[in-house]
Scaffold this motif. Sequence first.
Motif, short mmCIF file in Angstrom:
data_model
loop_
_atom_site.label_atom_id
_atom_site.label_comp_id
_atom_site.label_asym_id
_atom_site.label_seq_id
_atom_site.Cartn_x
_atom_site.Cartn_y
_atom_site.Cartn_z
N ASN A 78 0.85 -1.18 0.00
CA ASN A 78 0.00 0.00 0.00
C ASN A 78 0.89 1.24 0.00
N LEU A 79 0.94 1.93 -1.14
CA LEU A 79 1.80 3.10 -1.26
C LEU A 79 1.46 4.14 -0.19
N GLY A 80 2.52 4.65 0.44
CA GLY A 80 2.35 5.65 1.48
C GLY A 80 2.15 5.05 2.86
N GLU A 81 1.96 3.73 2.92
CA GLU A 81 1.79 3.06 4.21
C GLU A 81 2.97 2.12 4.49
N ASN A 82 3.14 1.10 3.66
CA ASN A 82 4.25 0.16 3.88
C ASN A 82 5.20 0.09 2.69
N CYS A 83 5.08 1.02 1.77
CA CYS A 83 6.04 1.21 0.68
C CYS A 83 5.87 2.64 0.17
N TYR A 84 6.81 3.09 -0.63
CA TYR A 84 6.76 4.48 -1.08
C TYR A 84 7.60 4.62 -2.33
N ILE A 85 7.44 5.73 -3.04
CA ILE A 85 8.26 6.01 -4.21
C ILE A 85 9.43 6.88 -3.77
N GLN A 86 10.63 6.30 -3.84
CA GLN A 86 11.85 6.99 -3.41
C GLN A 86 12.31 8.00 -4.46
N HIS A 87 12.32 7.57 -5.73
CA HIS A 87 12.77 8.44 -6.82
C HIS A 87 11.85 8.27 -8.03
N TYR A 88 11.60 9.39 -8.71
CA TYR A 88 10.89 9.38 -9.98
C TYR A 88 11.93 9.51 -11.10
N ALA A 89 11.48 9.42 -12.34
CA ALA A 89 12.39 9.60 -13.47
C ALA A 89 12.82 11.06 -13.57
N ASP A 90 14.07 11.27 -13.95
CA ASP A 90 14.61 12.62 -14.14
C ASP A 90 14.25 13.09 -15.54
N GLY A 114 8.34 11.97 3.12
CA GLY A 114 7.40 11.51 4.13
C GLY A 114 8.10 10.79 5.26
N ILE A 115 7.30 10.26 6.18
CA ILE A 115 7.79 9.54 7.35
C ILE A 115 7.62 8.05 7.12
N LEU A 116 8.71 7.31 7.21
CA LEU A 116 8.69 5.87 7.01
C LEU A 116 8.34 5.11 8.28
N ASP A 117 8.91 5.55 9.38
CA ASP A 117 8.73 4.81 10.63
C ASP A 117 9.00 5.75 11.80
N LEU A 118 8.49 5.40 12.95
CA LEU A 118 8.76 6.14 14.18
C LEU A 118 8.65 5.18 15.34
N GLY A 119 9.20 5.58 16.47
CA GLY A 119 9.14 4.70 17.62
C GLY A 119 9.50 5.42 18.90
N LEU A 120 9.29 4.73 20.02
CA LEU A 120 9.61 5.22 21.35
C LEU A 120 10.56 4.24 22.01
N THR A 121 11.61 4.76 22.62
CA THR A 121 12.57 3.91 23.31
C THR A 121 13.07 4.63 24.56
N VAL A 122 13.79 3.90 25.39
CA VAL A 122 14.44 4.50 26.55
C VAL A 122 15.80 5.07 26.15
N ASN A 123 16.46 4.43 25.19
CA ASN A 123 17.74 4.91 24.67
C ASN A 123 17.64 5.04 23.15
N GLY A 160 13.29 11.61 1.47
CA GLY A 160 13.10 12.80 0.66
C GLY A 160 13.37 14.11 1.37
N GLY A 161 14.22 14.11 2.41
CA GLY A 161 14.51 15.34 3.13
C GLY A 161 15.26 16.35 2.26
N ARG A 162 14.86 17.61 2.35
CA ARG A 162 15.51 18.69 1.60
C ARG A 162 16.03 19.75 2.57
N THR A 163 17.09 20.41 2.15
CA THR A 163 17.65 21.48 2.96
C THR A 163 16.57 22.49 3.32
N GLY A 164 16.44 22.79 4.60
CA GLY A 164 15.43 23.74 5.05
C GLY A 164 14.18 23.09 5.60
N ASP A 165 13.97 21.79 5.34
CA ASP A 165 12.84 21.09 5.95
C ASP A 165 13.02 21.07 7.46
#
Length: 321
Positions: free
Chosen positions: A30-42, A205-214, A246-251
């Motif tokens: 499911n795109l945007g949930e458990n997979c994503y488009i990393q790069h499109y054609a230039d 976008g955000i791929l994953d997140l979590g909570l930990t002690v360390n 997909g992080g860009r400078t200034g995000d």
Amino acid sequence: MRAAAAILALVLAAPAGAEAPRLALPLACNLGENCYIQHYADRDPGPGVRDHACGAASYDAHDGTDFALPTLAAMAAGVAVLAVAPGTVAATRDGQADGAFAAGGDVAGKECGNGVVIDHGQGWQTQYCHLAAGSVAVARGDAVSAGTPLGHVGLSGKSEFPHLHLTVRHGGTVVDPFAPNPAAGCPVDATAALWQVPPAYMPAGILDLGLTVNPPDYASVKAGAPRANVLPAKAPQLIVWAYGWGGRTGDVLHLTLTGPAGFHFAHAAPIERDQALFYRYAGARIPSPAGWPRGRYTATIRLVRAGAEIGARDLSFVVEG
């Protein structure tokens, strides 16, 4: 992947007026949930980068679409690569090790890794690269339908993250399935795409997140770090982490924790340079000797670009004990 690396491709002459196939999605996810488009054609003919939406979610001379998985654990679980349209298998390769390039191995001449080429007739072909070692499930000459499993997403060939590189060609010329007319400006009208249902444009976008002690190390995050649902009340600190693309400078990545008794923690982490994949974390120290307020907490991650939210996820957990 550059066109020169597409070593499984077979160049066919294209008859005039050849009708383009309508493409289904190439992964069982499911795109945007458990997979994503990393790069499109230039689509930029020079040294610059421009995707079909006038963005920069590509890299110079990239000749396909990269459908990626968030973690190595997702790859290990097995995600099927699917034929995008009916056709006949024209070529295959298997037996290339996953992770060889990332480990410093020489993949010259086999940049596609394990792959499949399908001939759809009238000069149209699709090529599927970086399949998992030993997973290719079709052979040359096999007839396939849209949705036929071809193998699994892997890390073979010139690949540093688990993904499928899909290239569409007509008469040997690369065609962007989001914008098949190379003369079209951008952004391109979605109705012009070759997809049956054009995927929404998601440059980051955000791929994953979590909570930990360390804080978990980056390698374990990429591998698929386990996420705790319950944390101890006497934990010295609570860490929220986020993994994105997909992080860009200034995000700016905003990490927030809210919980019982009015607990609130917020941290803004700037993205200081372009990063195809990024990882950030922040945390709060135990508020008192009595520990953390018991109850349910929520971690929220927001990725903001030029003042607009372009990705968000949240996660709930419990503090007890």
